[in-house]
Design an enzyme around this catalytic site. Structure first.
Site, short mmCIF file in Angstrom:
data_model
loop_
_atom_site.label_atom_id
_atom_site.label_comp_id
_atom_site.label_asym_id
_atom_site.label_seq_id
_atom_site.Cartn_x
_atom_site.Cartn_y
_atom_site.Cartn_z
N ASP A 274 -6.43 -4.64 -11.14
CA ASP A 274 -5.32 -3.76 -10.76
C ASP A 274 -5.34 -2.59 -11.72
O ASP A 274 -6.40 -2.25 -12.25
CB ASP A 274 -3.99 -4.53 -10.77
CG ASP A 274 -2.96 -3.95 -9.80
OD1 ASP A 274 -2.74 -2.72 -9.84
OD2 ASP A 274 -2.38 -4.70 -8.99
N HIS A 308 -7.13 -0.19 -10.00
CA HIS A 308 -6.44 0.66 -9.03
C HIS A 308 -6.16 2.04 -9.61
O HIS A 308 -6.07 3.01 -8.88
CB HIS A 308 -5.13 0.01 -8.59
CG HIS A 308 -5.34 -1.23 -7.77
ND1 HIS A 308 -4.29 -1.94 -7.23
CD2 HIS A 308 -6.46 -1.88 -7.38
CE1 HIS A 308 -4.76 -2.98 -6.56
NE2 HIS A 308 -6.08 -2.96 -6.64
#
Length: 448
Positions: A274, A308
């Site tokens: 992430d 991300h």
């Protein structure tokens, strides 16, 4: 070059010419002078010259060493502080370790703490946060509550042993529990009555100092975290230095300071499932209840690979984020989606202001070099977020989908974005700019 539009307009930018920087844009009060002052204010912990080896407290490889390590931490604390040493070897830890004031938990090179991935080992419940909302839940594997002068250091490894058959399996199954928690917070249910833990599926963050002062996390490697990896909450004076995060599970953010003041993150390596670094300050009603921003944060000399986003502000940022300085970082991976990312929506609200970024080398990102999205997750409410005073200087990229993706709200257009001496190459598509009040481009190039 100054571009002004009505706040409801949409603008697609394919190419930008080189533009001259006027003398009026130069300011004697440089944000980087303020960053230098901030650096002098951050106070890392110091420890007495005492050593407590966990083997002196009956820790043995091949068995559960949690009680022995916790006993060594207590003995060190009771003696007035020092270093608890975890020597070379693999040490099984079937439950949480709670750090205490004036203790440096030090992992020697070749030492690995392998934490149980059975959630029931992390009882009793403690006060913690789940995605920006306070609750009583399983303890994080390494946790500290209202302690001062604490550290997790060394060249060893902490391994959460999370996988698709344990903590990570809860990613989808915990959605209902997460929604229940948000509803409790919206209704003002006291935190002590938000009791989750056994029978619920709410993952924990790996390392979480909570309401602590003078925190140091240095040198360690982090593998297979249950959820967010390093998560100081409501802390003051935090230094994260030389850490390596290799954790590709769901929501395995690398380092997430929440509602913290005076933070330095430097010389770290992030390869995550992430966001690499995500600065936060609480979610929705709970973030507004505590009203504690994340502020005065320096990120420098870090390397980002998969994730991300490289450096991210939001999305749980209802308490606000301000005064963030990012410099001399390298970001490069086909699995890194964005370099600099700001995200919120009108349900979460909050403000994002005074973000200063310089000397960032972006090799490849799969989405945008700079992405600001105030319609994140398509949530809507009456708390319109505010973004203002964002400066990028000497940011270069070699490959991206968009150079810029700036999506504000008609009710709250993005304010004061400045890009200076930037060079964006290899963009597959034009920039997207919508509901942005003002963008300044000074000597910015977008080309082959």
């Amino acid at each position: 070059m100054l571009i002004r539009r009505l706040r409801t307009s949409s603008w697609l930018l394919a190419t930008l010419p080189l533009v001259a920087l006027s003398a009026a844009t130069c300011s004697a009060d440089s944000p980087w002078d303020r960053a230098a002052e901030l650096l002098q204010q951050i106070q890392a912990p110091e420890f007495p010259d005492r050593t407590f080896n966990i083997t002196d407290h009956a820790a043995k490889t091949g068995g559960d060493s949690r009680a022995a390590i916790q006993e060594a931490i207590q003995a060190c604390h009771d003696a007035g502080g020092g270093r608890v040493v975890v020597p070379t070897g693999e040490w099984r830890v079937d439950g949480p370790l709670h750090l205490l004031s004036n203790v440096d938990l030090h992992l020697e090179r070749g030492a690995t703490l392998r934490f149980s991935n059975d959630p029931n080992d992390y009882l009793p419940l403690v006060l913690t946060r789940f995605e920006g909302t306070e609750l009583m839940n399983f303890s994080p594997p390494i946790y500290a509550f209202e302690q001062e002068n604490i550290a997790l250091t060394g060249e060893g490894v902490i391994d959460g042993q999370a996988d698709d058959d344990s903590w990570w399996e809860w990613k989808g199954n915990g959605t209902k529990d997460g929604n229940d928690l948000i509803e409790m917070a919206d209704q003002g249910v006291p935190v002590a009555e938000r009791r989750f833990g056994k029978g619920r599926k709410m993952r924990v963050n790996f390392v979480q100092p909570y309401r602590c002062k003078h925190v140091l996390i240095e040198g360690i490697t982090v593998n297979r975290s249950p959820m967010w990896c390093l998560n100081p909450v409501l802390c003051e004076d935090v230094v994260v230095r030389g850490v390596r995060v290799e954790s590709h599970g769901p929501n395995n953010d690398g380092c997430n300071p929440e509602s913290c003041n005076r933070v330095l993150i430097e010389e770290c390596f992030f390869n995550t499932g992430d966001d690499c670094i995500a600065i936060k300050s609480g979610r929705n009603a709970d973030g507004r209840r505590l009203a504690t921003p994340s502020q005065n944060i320096i990120v420098r000399n870090c390397t980002m690979r998969d994730g991300h986003g490289g450096v991210v502000l939001g999305s749980e940022m209802s308490g606000g984020i301000e005064n963030v300085y990012v410099e001399h970082c390298q970001m490069d991976s086909p699995n890194l989606e964005r370099a600099i990312r700001l995200k919120s929506n009108s349900r979460r609200g909050g403000y994002l202001r005074n973000l200063y970024v310089r000397d960032i080398e972006v090799g490849e990102v799969s989405d945008a070099v700079l992405r600001i999205n105030l319609r994140y997750f398509n949530e809507e409410g009456e708390f319109f977020p505010q973004v203002s005073d964002v400066l990028l200087e000497r940011v270069t990229s070699k490959k991206s989908k968009h150079p810029l993706y700036l999506m504000g709200l008609p009710e709250s257009p993005i304010q004061g974005v400045v890009l200076r001496d930037c060079d964006f190459r290899g963009a597959a598509k034009a920039s997207l700019v919508q509901d942005v009040a003002e963008v300044k481009l000074e000597r910015v190039n977008i080309g082959e």
